[in-house]
Each structure stands twice: as structure tokens, then as C-alpha cells.
Design an enzyme around this catalytic site. Structure first.
Site, PDB file in Angstrom:
ATOM      1  N   TYR A 131     121.607 -75.737  63.677  1.00 19.21           N
ATOM      2  CA  TYR A 131     121.355 -75.126  64.989  1.00 19.21           C
ATOM      3  C   TYR A 131     120.131 -75.735  65.662  1.00 19.21           C
ATOM      4  CZ  TYR A 131     120.213 -71.536  68.444  1.00 19.21           C
ATOM      5  OH  TYR A 131     119.913 -70.881  69.610  1.00 19.21           O
ATOM      6  N   LYS A 172     119.738 -77.910  69.339  1.00 20.95           N
ATOM      7  CA  LYS A 172     118.902 -77.532  70.475  1.00 20.95           C
ATOM      8  C   LYS A 172     117.877 -78.623  70.803  1.00 20.95           C
ATOM      9  CE  LYS A 172     120.851 -73.628  71.465  1.00 20.95           C
ATOM     10  NZ  LYS A 172     121.644 -73.495  72.712  1.00 20.95           N
TER      11      LYS A 172
END
Length: 238
Positions: free
Chosen positions: A163, A167
Site C-alpha cells: 500500500y 501511494k
């Protein structure tokens, strides 16, 4: 006065839905992107928005949505790339696979790229084009490498390589688009650790608090900054 047309992806719940509500109340014509049209219709009705069938992982769906906006509105003023998934959140670095990253990046990074590719022609027709990419403090390289920056900007930092790297990639995509389109205001935002379905309602912030920076940057004027990374309290270190 011309109504601002705003499209928010992944907006049937959480921060996206709250941003849709707030921007609708502020006078925007909000197009609420949803993979499930029935859920999209229900959510849009609740917040005064307009449902738009849209799956950011599907090229044909994104192109169809862009065509619909072109036919019905003729332009897009604000694009909020909010759709995101956690991916293999609890997988440690030595266990992740390329497939884990590909699945997460397909929504969090490639989804934003698909949206920019399809909607840039419509954004160019706006007098004040704005793009808000919903990132995370977990994507900050400074927070990942500097304990001081971590404590100040991302106090709930955890090692989540899939994750977090998605980002970080979205942050770079944001800056590259901002350089390519100086006529647009293109920024990444960090809503903070917010209690939503996305994280099992584990965050300390309310959804209203989490949506604050999204709404602020989406409603910014032509004198707003660009190529930046912002949280509600101010700039976030890259």
C-alpha cells in the site's frame, strides 16, 4: 455563474462520499463515481450528487464515463482520484509478490493514470481545472526514513510495503502531471488515519476530519498551489 462540475472516484462510502456531500453543499455539481451503479445511485441520492458508472481498473469503463461527461456537461472542472484499495496490507516485505503490487497499483496508481488520460481533454476545457489525488502519509519517503518526520506527520505509521509504495508512486505521478500541465492545479493529499470501512474503522479521525483536505483542495481557486502534498495541517514532506 457557471456551476463547478466535480468527479470523485470511489465515492460510495467513506471519505469519497463525505467529500461528495460537502462539495454538493458548496454548490458543485458532483458526479459520484461507482463500480456498482445501484450503490452509486443510493449514495448519490443521499448526498445530492449524480451517479456515474465508473470502474477505474477498466479502460472501457473509464472511457465510457469520460464520453458521458463530454456529452452531458462538455467539460470537467475538478477530478478527485479517490478510489483506492489497501492491497496485501499485512504482508511483510519478504513475502510480497509482484502480483500483490500489481493488484494494488491497478487501482491506486494505474486507476489515476487511466482517469487522467481519459479526462485531461475535458479538464482542459475548464477555466479552473483542478486534480486532487488522494494519497496517504504512508506514501511519504520522509516519514518512512526519518523517525522525526514520522512522529510529526504520520504518527500511526506502519510498515505496509504494498500500500505505501503505491501511494509513493501516486505522489510521483502527481508531480509529473503537475509539471506537464502548469495550467492545472494538481496536488496529492493525505487525509490522515480516518475511521472508515477502508481500515475497519480503526482510525482516530472522523470521516468529516479526513475529508477536510480533500474538500479544501478540490474547492481551491486558480491561485492555489500545484505539485504539492498536503494534509489538513499543512504540507507533508515527500
Amino acid at each position: 455563474m457557471t456551476t463547478t462540475t466535480t468527479l470523485i472516484t470511489g465515492a460510495t462510502r467513506g471519505i469519497g462520499l463525505e467529500a461528495a456531500r460537502r462539495l454538493s453543499e458548496a454548490g458543485h455539481r458532483v458526479l459520484l463515481g461507482a463500480r456498482d451503479l445501484s450503490r452509486g445511485r443510493e449514495a448519490a441520492h443521499r448526498v445530492g450528487a449524480h451517479p456515474l458508472m465508473l470502474d477505474v481498473t477498466d479502460d472501457a469503463s473509464v472511457e465510457a464515463a469520460a464520453q458521458r461527461v463530454a456529452d452531458e456537461v462538455g467539460r470537467l472542472d475538478v477530478l478527485v482520484n479517490n478510489a483506492g484499495i489497501t492491497g496485501a496490507l499485512h504482508t511483510c516485505a519478504d513475502e510480497i509478490t509482484a502480483a500483490d503490487l500489481l493488484a494494488c497499483y491497478d487501482t491506486n496508481v494505474f486507476g489515476a493514470v487511466r482517469m487522467m488520460h481519459a479526462f485531461t481533454p475535458l479538464l482542459r476545457k475548464s477555466a479552473r481545472p483542478v486534480v486532487v489525488n488522494v494519497s496517504s502519509g504512508l506514501g511519504s519517503l520522509a516519514a518512512a526514513t526519518d523517525p522525526g518526520a514520522r512522529a510529526e506527520f504520520t504518527p500511526t505509521w506502519i510498515p505496509v510495503p504494498v500500500y505505501a509504495s503505491s501511494k509513493a508512486a501516486l505522489n510521483m505521478v502527481t508531480v509529473q502531471y503537475a509539471h506537464a500541465h502548469p495550467e492545472m492545479r494538481i496536488n496529492a493529499v493525505d487525509p490522515g488515519h480516518t475511521a472508515t470501512d477502508f481500515n475497519g474503522h480503526a482510525g482516530p479521525q472522523t470521516v468529516e476530519e479526513g475529508a477536510e483536505i480533500v474538500v479544501r483542495m478540490a474547492d481551491a481557486g486558480s491561485d492555489a498551489p500545484t505539485a504539492g502534498y498536503f494534509a489538513a495541517a499543512g504540507p507533508v514532506p515527500w
